[in-house]
Write a protein that holds these residues in place. Sequence first.
Motif, mmCIF file in Angstrom:
data_model
loop_
_atom_site.group_PDB
_atom_site.id
_atom_site.type_symbol
_atom_site.label_atom_id
_atom_site.label_comp_id
_atom_site.label_asym_id
_atom_site.label_seq_id
_atom_site.Cartn_x
_atom_site.Cartn_y
_atom_site.Cartn_z
ATOM 1 N N ARG A 1 -77.222 -40.566 29.178
ATOM 2 C CA ARG A 1 -75.847 -41.000 29.435
ATOM 3 C C ARG A 1 -74.846 -39.891 29.133
ATOM 4 N NH1 ARG A 1 -75.918 -45.714 32.316
ATOM 5 N NH2 ARG A 1 -77.615 -47.020 31.563
ATOM 6 N N PHE A 2 -75.295 -38.854 28.428
ATOM 7 C CA PHE A 2 -74.391 -37.774 28.035
ATOM 8 C C PHE A 2 -74.444 -36.641 29.057
ATOM 9 C CE2 PHE A 2 -75.141 -40.003 24.094
ATOM 10 C CZ PHE A 2 -73.921 -39.943 23.441
ATOM 11 N N ASN A 3 -73.297 -36.085 29.347
ATOM 12 C CA ASN A 3 -73.174 -34.847 30.120
ATOM 13 C C ASN A 3 -72.209 -33.957 29.345
ATOM 14 O OD1 ASN A 3 -74.683 -35.116 32.802
ATOM 15 N ND2 ASN A 3 -73.576 -37.047 32.671
ATOM 16 N N ILE A 4 -72.770 -33.094 28.522
ATOM 17 C CA ILE A 4 -71.998 -32.349 27.528
ATOM 18 C C ILE A 4 -71.732 -30.934 28.041
ATOM 19 C CG2 ILE A 4 -71.944 -31.561 25.134
ATOM 20 C CD1 ILE A 4 -73.939 -33.846 24.502
ATOM 21 N N LEU B 1 -68.224 -32.885 19.448
ATOM 22 C CA LEU B 1 -68.478 -33.989 18.536
ATOM 23 C C LEU B 1 -68.780 -35.251 19.335
ATOM 24 C CD1 LEU B 1 -65.289 -33.612 16.260
ATOM 25 C CD2 LEU B 1 -67.408 -32.295 16.100
ATOM 26 N N ILE B 2 -69.661 -36.071 18.791
ATOM 27 C CA ILE B 2 -69.841 -37.434 19.286
ATOM 28 C C ILE B 2 -69.270 -38.358 18.224
ATOM 29 C CG2 ILE B 2 -71.484 -39.207 20.010
ATOM 30 C CD1 ILE B 2 -73.386 -36.949 20.817
ATOM 31 N N THR B 3 -68.266 -39.165 18.589
ATOM 32 C CA THR B 3 -67.582 -40.014 17.610
ATOM 33 C C THR B 3 -67.684 -41.479 18.034
ATOM 34 O OG1 THR B 3 -65.426 -39.903 18.715
ATOM 35 C CG2 THR B 3 -65.964 -38.134 17.172
ATOM 36 N N ASP B 4 -67.319 -42.370 17.102
ATOM 37 C CA ASP B 4 -67.460 -43.802 17.369
ATOM 38 C C ASP B 4 -66.170 -44.469 17.835
ATOM 39 O OD1 ASP B 4 -66.058 -43.663 15.016
ATOM 40 O OD2 ASP B 4 -67.249 -45.175 13.959
ATOM 41 N N GLN B 5 -65.037 -43.770 17.795
ATOM 42 C CA GLN B 5 -63.794 -44.334 18.301
ATOM 43 C C GLN B 5 -62.815 -43.216 18.631
ATOM 44 O OE1 GLN B 5 -61.380 -46.507 15.380
ATOM 45 N NE2 GLN B 5 -62.710 -45.772 13.752
ATOM 46 N N ILE C 1 -60.009 -32.068 23.560
ATOM 47 C CA ILE C 1 -60.133 -32.939 24.730
ATOM 48 C C ILE C 1 -61.109 -34.047 24.376
ATOM 49 C CG2 ILE C 1 -60.899 -33.110 27.128
ATOM 50 C CD1 ILE C 1 -59.968 -30.251 27.539
ATOM 51 N N GLU C 2 -60.648 -35.282 24.492
ATOM 52 C CA GLU C 2 -61.474 -36.440 24.149
ATOM 53 C C GLU C 2 -61.812 -37.205 25.422
ATOM 54 O OE1 GLU C 2 -60.997 -39.500 20.610
ATOM 55 O OE2 GLU C 2 -59.832 -40.167 22.358
ATOM 56 N N LEU C 3 -63.108 -37.429 25.647
ATOM 57 C CA LEU C 3 -63.590 -38.083 26.858
ATOM 58 C C LEU C 3 -64.213 -39.432 26.515
ATOM 59 C CD1 LEU C 3 -65.349 -34.962 28.408
ATOM 60 C CD2 LEU C 3 -63.044 -35.791 28.898
ATOM 61 N N CYS D 1 -70.636 -39.662 28.227
ATOM 62 C CA CYS D 1 -71.159 -40.158 26.953
ATOM 63 C C CYS D 1 -71.543 -41.626 27.107
ATOM 64 C CB CYS D 1 -70.149 -39.972 25.821
ATOM 65 S SG CYS D 1 -68.550 -40.774 26.104
ATOM 66 N N MET D 2 -72.302 -42.126 26.155
ATOM 67 C CA MET D 2 -72.753 -43.511 26.215
ATOM 68 C C MET D 2 -71.628 -44.465 25.833
ATOM 69 S SD MET D 2 -75.080 -43.683 22.748
ATOM 70 C CE MET D 2 -75.034 -45.468 22.563
ATOM 71 N N LYS D 3 -71.828 -45.730 26.134
ATOM 72 C CA LYS D 3 -70.820 -46.740 25.836
ATOM 73 C C LYS D 3 -70.589 -46.814 24.331
ATOM 74 C CE LYS D 3 -69.688 -51.578 26.729
ATOM 75 N NZ LYS D 3 -70.171 -52.882 27.216
ATOM 76 N N ASP D 4 -69.348 -47.111 23.945
ATOM 77 C CA ASP D 4 -68.932 -47.250 22.547
ATOM 78 C C ASP D 4 -68.923 -45.927 21.785
ATOM 79 O OD1 ASP D 4 -68.641 -50.040 22.815
ATOM 80 O OD2 ASP D 4 -70.789 -50.324 22.483
#
Length: 696
Positions: A267-270, A498-502, A531-533, A540-543
């Motif tokens: 689900r990620f395309n980084i 970074l991968i974040t939760d919110q 830049i936040e996607l 990125c994956m859901k949530d």
Amino acid sequence: MADNLPTEFDVVVVGTGLPESIIAAACARSGQRVLHVDSRNYYGGNWASFSFSGLLSWIKENQQKADLSDECEDWRKLILEDEEAIPLSSKDKTIQHVEDFCFGDQDSAEGVEEAGALPKLRVLGALAAQGESPGPEKESPAEMGIALGSQESPAEMGIALGSQESPAEMGIALGSQESPAAEVSPGSEKENAAVGSPGEEPQGCSEAARAAAGDGAGAAPGPGAAPSTADGDSAPQPAKTEAAPSENAAQEPKKITYSQIVREGRRFNIDLVSKLLYSRGLLIDLLIKSNVSRYAEFKNATRVLAFREGKVEQVPCSRADVFNSRQLTMVEKRMLMKFLTFCLDYEQHPEEYQEHESSTFAEFLQTRKLTPSLQHFILHSIAMVAETESSTLEGLQATKKFLQCLGRYGNTPFLFPLYGQGEIPQCFCRLCAVFGGIYCLRHAVRCLVLDRASGRCKAIVDQFGQRISANYFIVEDSYLSESTCTNVCYRQISRAVLITDQSVLNTDSEQQVSILTVPPLEPGRAAVRVIELCSSTMTCMKDTYLVHLTCPSTKTAREDLEPVVQKLFNLNTEKETENEELQKPRVLWAVYFNMRDSSGVERSSYAGLPSNVYVCSGPDSALGNDCAVKQAETIFREMFPAEEFCPPPPNPEDIIYDEDEIEPEESGLNNSPETKPETSAEESSSEGGAAVTKEE
């Protein structure tokens, strides 16, 4: 495969980054015979996008830094007495100081397999032999794309470039003025498969190369890193069942584990490089003009943020935003509108800024009777220029560019390509392939062969010892050896992902694409662009959210960027944290690295390069892609001054047939050699989701 390659071309391009891919497409479009090779097993070079497992493989590769100095040099025996060789580097040294961190339980991810991942293959052509598409099929999200070119602003969803009508809830499709239905949706798998097969190599190249490299390190010339629909149906289930729905779900983010990230890695395309596209920038104009936009889809950046006094707040951009803003007083709103109106035509009022031309833009703003908050918004969130280095004119130009791009596709000036920035080089590779370009990944070039008498480069020698002749050679900077780059002074870019939760600024809508500039936290440091996607960008994956941080380097990437990360995010893994930290987004995983910035290097700095060898730089630290487009056009015009750069596709009605050929009315066939590849590509893509209906 090397034995089957032709031995003569007009142009050989080494490296598949954005400038090289644009040049290859322009050359093929003008009728040149193009060979496009890359020693990597993925497209894009430092412009590439990876799945999560692919990025882990890339990190491991760059942390090991294997020494290849003892590599066999049998190719030197192939150099004749009247020739000279310029060796090319076999190791990419543009990435340094790679550090990755998991802020969760990594042990829980042991044995977890990536959902939908293909079995590892050692033979690159295995999938091609089976007739597989170059990349997994994409889901077609109704709320995603933007078709570039649409004159109306299509809701919040996507953008289709080129159509005069507002595309239904689909997206932004760039390109044709005729048919808004012709934009490519993420479900156009058949078109992806047909157009993305540049000769022998790229068929099956995405997944096969990815699997051969171990866990998906790469993408084919198409949105290949996206999850397939077959696998995607079941893939989200673990994430959905992890947390039961509750009344507090809106306030409390779902707990995402590292094992979930690994499982949902496709689900990620980084992106390795973090950029946005200005809606009236050179790249968008080129995508529309050349009709390359039909291979991609875009999402509008939904908000511009500012970091001031320790808080993140939204910046009003459009006239409606300014007057609806609760952050500004009525007096501030009038001040801001008056100044922005001046910036739109500042050239007509030189008396207002001429005496400040020697000053910085920040000093100029202080003379305009603007409040500190307005000065901060304009400097860091609208002009987005350096506080201590940018002149008044540079600031005014940047502000004007920002304002001119507003409203074309949404309330901000920026677009982001679905499935990541790595899609853009692949789109141009497709155009090159459609017009006859030949593609070979995992195909190293050992040296350039110079003719001593003329001083020009006459051929390359590849890893199989095959000599391939051409008139012009394009080489990405990272392939040049240290001896060639002895006098080159490179800059560095500090990057963090970074991968974040919110989100850094929670609102009613979770699906936000945000850009934030954090001013220097201490003297001597550079401002950091964030830049936040969200998941609707298909990165990125859901949530979860994917956060990119970028700044010019002063130290290692971690030293440059970690202070900003600590200001914006919660890095604590323990349950007991302060209330202030609990309100911040939690970082689940992070990577820091330094990337070479070779933009702006003068050609004369490279030692011993012949006149028909051109060097393309890697990504720069700027937000847009203007540098890459300008460089590509400059090189193309030096090689072929009489040819048009990436002209529009031919209109079938304008094709002139020879007298001895059958009239098109009688036969119903189009025999133009220039348009044959396009016709075959479209015919082969007639199945599947949103097939291309435009004729080239």
